[in-house]
Design an enzyme around this catalytic site. Structure first.
Site, PDB file in Angstrom:
ATOM      1  CB  CYS A 128      -0.879   0.010   1.246  1.00 27.85           C
ATOM      2  SG  CYS A 128       0.111   0.011   2.745  1.00 27.85           S
ATOM      3  CG  HIS A 166       4.941  -9.514   9.337  1.00 26.60           C
ATOM      4  ND1 HIS A 166       5.673 -10.177  10.300  1.00 26.60           N
ATOM      5  CD2 HIS A 166       4.321  -8.513   9.973  1.00 26.60           C
ATOM      6  CE1 HIS A 166       5.470  -9.600  11.459  1.00 26.60           C
ATOM      7  NE2 HIS A 166       4.657  -8.581  11.296  1.00 26.60           N
ATOM      8  CB  THR A 181      -5.294   1.769   9.175  1.00 25.58           C
ATOM      9  OG1 THR A 181      -4.267   0.817   9.427  1.00 25.58           O
ATOM     10  CG2 THR A 181      -4.920   3.112   9.750  1.00 25.58           C
ATOM     11  CB  CYS A 234      -6.194   2.758   5.528  1.00 24.64           C
ATOM     12  SG  CYS A 234      -5.312   2.837   3.991  1.00 24.64           S
ATOM     13  CD  GLU A 281      -3.040   0.745  12.519  1.00 21.48           C
ATOM     14  OE1 GLU A 281      -2.818   0.051  11.518  1.00 21.48           O
ATOM     15  OE2 GLU A 281      -4.079   1.396  12.682  1.00 21.48           O
TER      16      GLU A 281
HETATM   17 FE1  F3S Z   1      -1.004   1.129   4.342  1.00 24.12          FE
HETATM   18 FE2  F3S Z   1      -1.005   3.287   5.754  1.00 24.12          FE
HETATM   19 FE3  F3S Z   1      -3.234   2.307   4.860  1.00 24.12          FE
HETATM   20  S1  F3S Z   1       0.333   1.553   6.028  1.00 24.12           S
HETATM   21  S2  F3S Z   1      -2.902   0.133   4.841  1.00 24.12           S
HETATM   22  S3  F3S Z   1      -1.613   3.150   3.641  1.00 24.12           S
HETATM   23  S4  F3S Z   1      -2.863   3.122   6.854  1.00 24.12           S
END
Ligand code: F3S
Length: 279
Positions: free
Chosen positions: A12, A41, A164, A192, A126
């Site tokens: 991401c 990971h 997220t 997210c 997190e």
């Molecule tokens: Fe990646 Fe940041 Fe979303 S690490 S999954 S873009 S909160």
């Protein structure tokens, strides 16, 4: 064989940014750089970074004074920043900006006197990091069952944030129940969209191809979720690297789709794509 790649696959935005920041530092430093916890990971990616001089440590105390320390994209507690400062370490903070935003909300609302509720998994780094911005006082709810077993003080004010990567339906359900139960509560949908977008791309592609290859760690839950989604439409092969592919089996398909979990670096995806194209 025709090879198609999912529109959104692999890292991401936050992980891509974090991995680049760490790599850029390794490129310009001849000295070792320390990562607080595994950067990602993915065995192959970690080895590549380690060969370049990255050392993974569990605690800030394990880093020699004056050295550089990488904070990974999941983010860390407020205390870690204090410990880093006390040890005179140079920080390379790759915390995802979306996670940083949660830290800010939690700290601000905690300072104002609100109780913090985190919807997420208490064991996830997190969530551990987020909880550290309200002096580890957050109530953490992972399931509807957890919610049923938690008691709240209706006279208090609450602030809700979400890990997220949690599922939006779960967030909505918990939000509904908390709205009914609490008198003073503010909600922050901090989910997210990266995970959802990746899953939707995989689903879309699965419907256009004869089989799917999902690249990712066998223990990665988001990779397993992709496998599950793709399997609903076509035969799906879960692999970590191109070496895991059954070439003879693959030859029986005309069109193959490729996607990858959130911890799969681009170079591993490219490796598989190039390999499949040659079949
Ligand atoms: Fe990646 Fe940041 Fe979303 S690490 S999954 S873009 S909160």
């Amino acid at each position: 064989m025709i090879v198609k790649i999912a529109k959104e696959a692999g890292f991401c935005f936050g992980v891509k940014r974090a991995m680049k920041m760490a790599w850029d530092e390794l490129e310009v430093n001849s000295d070792e750089i320390y990562a607080l916890g595994p950067l990602i990971h993915n065995k192959q990616a970690v080895s590549k970074y380690e060969e370049k001089g990255l050392v993974t440590v569990e605690k800030v105390e394990n880093v020699p004074q004056n050295k550089k320390i990488v904070i990974r994209s999941h983010g860390v507690t407020e205390k870690v920043y204090k410990d880093v400062k006390e040890r005179d370490l140079h920080i390379i903070d790759t915390t995802c900006p979306f996670v940083k935003k949660i830290h800010k909300i939690v700290k601000r609302e905690h300072d104002k006197g609100r109780e913090i509720i985190v919807i997420g998994d208490r064991k996830h780094p997190e969530v551990i990091g987020i909880n550290g911005w309200c002096e580890n006082t957050a109530t953490i709810i992972k399931t509807l069952e957890d919610l049923k077993n938690t008691s709240f003080d209706k006279s208090k004010k609450y602030c809700v944030v979400a890990q997220t990567t949690i599922n939006l339906d779960l967030y909505r359900e918990i939000k509904n129940q908390l709205s009914n139960e609490l008198n003073h509560v503010i909600f922050n949908n901090t989910i997210c969209s990266a995970t959802k977008v990746r899953q939707e791309s995989a689903k879309e592609l699965s419907q256009e191809v004869d089989c799917m290859i999902v690249i990712g760690g066998t223990h990665s839950s988001n990779t397993q979720k992709l496998v599950q989604i793709c399997s609903e439409f076509v035969n799906t092969f879960a692999i970590e690297t191109k070496e895991d592919l059954d070439v003879n089996l693959l030859k029986t398909y005309n069109t193959v789709g490729i996607t990858a979990g959130a911890s799969t670096p681009d170079w591993i995806i490219e490796d598989v794509v190039n390999f499949a194209k040659k079949i």
